[in-house]
Design a protein around this motif. Structure first.
Motif, short mmCIF file in Angstrom:
data_model
loop_
_atom_site.label_atom_id
_atom_site.label_comp_id
_atom_site.label_asym_id
_atom_site.label_seq_id
_atom_site.Cartn_x
_atom_site.Cartn_y
_atom_site.Cartn_z
N GLY A 33 40.37 42.29 34.70
CA GLY A 33 41.34 42.72 33.71
C GLY A 33 41.81 44.14 33.95
N GLU A 34 42.58 44.66 33.01
CA GLU A 34 43.18 45.99 33.15
C GLU A 34 42.11 47.07 33.07
N PRO A 35 42.10 48.02 34.03
CA PRO A 35 41.14 49.13 33.98
C PRO A 35 41.29 49.93 32.69
N ALA A 36 40.19 50.44 32.17
CA ALA A 36 40.23 51.22 30.93
C ALA A 36 39.39 52.48 31.11
N TRP A 37 39.62 53.45 30.25
CA TRP A 37 38.83 54.68 30.29
C TRP A 37 37.39 54.36 29.87
N SER A 78 39.91 67.12 39.35
CA SER A 78 41.16 66.57 39.88
C SER A 78 41.53 65.23 39.25
N GLU A 79 40.69 64.73 38.37
CA GLU A 79 40.88 63.41 37.79
C GLU A 79 41.89 63.45 36.65
N ALA A 80 42.69 62.40 36.54
CA ALA A 80 43.60 62.29 35.39
C ALA A 80 42.80 62.09 34.11
N THR A 81 43.34 62.52 33.00
CA THR A 81 42.66 62.39 31.71
C THR A 81 43.52 61.58 30.75
#
Length: 250
Positions: A33-37, A78-81
């Motif tokens: 399924g869709e990746p989630a935080w 460097s990771e998106a938040t």
């Protein structure tokens, strides 16, 4: 050169995150399924929002540029938040699984078990949280004098007046009256309970006295701005609050 640890780094070491992660287990996405935080990272972000009294927009901005916030939540430099809409969805998921109050109370118990504090009083207040969309059926419209109408939710919070440590939290539609929900977030052994004029009346006052506390209701706003750090309002100290008391209900 090694970085110096921040207050949040030290605070993070006091909490048994494995226990929190186990409570969040129902929120972890399926393997497909869709990746989630990660739910634990999202919950840590919501803790920051409560501790620093940040809106979802301000929380998203702070996570982008504050290294201590990133480390606390587990995001690399460097990771998106997450964007603000992610917090809206995650908060709704917590409420759906009846985890919002349980999680915050678990963190409070963890910190209390590892530190010695002397409670001088409690703060009770509510914050409006805008919904991601006006079509969100769970949110409601609220309009305060001199302000733009907002569609969303309201976070009702009870905190220690000295440490600003959140002890109780309850999330409702935005149009629910502060004083009606206030009794639900009064901490145990509250001492003097400071709140603004929205909490006037016997319903809240009687609930405070039932817990052997003393209601201290001010006519003006309880919160002060922390313009220096640019992170929005932070709780005033008991001394600041006392200096601005007007027409106290006792």
């Amino acid at each position: 050169m090694p970085r110096s640890s921040s207050t949040l780094d030290k605070l993070s070491e006091l909490i048994a995150w494995a226990r929190i992660a186990s409570l969040l287990e129902p929120l972890y996405p399926a393997s497909k399924g869709e990746p989630a935080w990660p739910p634990l990272a999202m919950f840590k972000a919501l803790l920051l929002a409560v501790w620093y009294d940040l809106s979802d927009v301000k929380l998203a901005e702070a996570l982008e540029d504050r290294a201590s916030f990133r480390r606390f939540c587990g995001f690399s430099s460097s990771e998106a938040t997450p964007e603000r809409t992610a917090f809206v969805r995650f908060r709704r998921a917590l409420i759906t699984h009846a985890l919002d109050r349980t999680l915050f109370e678990t963190v409070t118990a963890e910190l209390k078990a590892r530190s010695i504090t002397v409670k001088t009083g409690s703060l009770v207040d509510a914050t409006i949280i805008a919904s991601a969309s006006e079509t969100d059926g769970d949110g409601r419209w609220v309009k305060h004098k001199g302000r733009t109408a907002v569609h969303g939710f309201k976070a009702h919070v009870g905190a220690d007046a000295t440490t600003a440590l959140v002890e109780r939290v309850s999330v409702t539609p935005a149009n629910v009256n502060d004083g009606r929900v206030g009794p639900e977030v009064i901490p145990d052994d509250p001492g003097d309970v400071f709140a603004d004029s929205a909490y006037r009346g016997t319903h809240f006052g009687d609930a405070v006295r039932a817990k052997d506390g003393t209601p201290r209701i001010v006519a003006t706003a309880m919160w002060v701005r922390d313009e220096d750090v640019g992170l929005g309002p932070t709780p005033a100290s008991p001394e600041d609050i006392a200096a601005r008391w007007q027409n106290i209900d006792s």
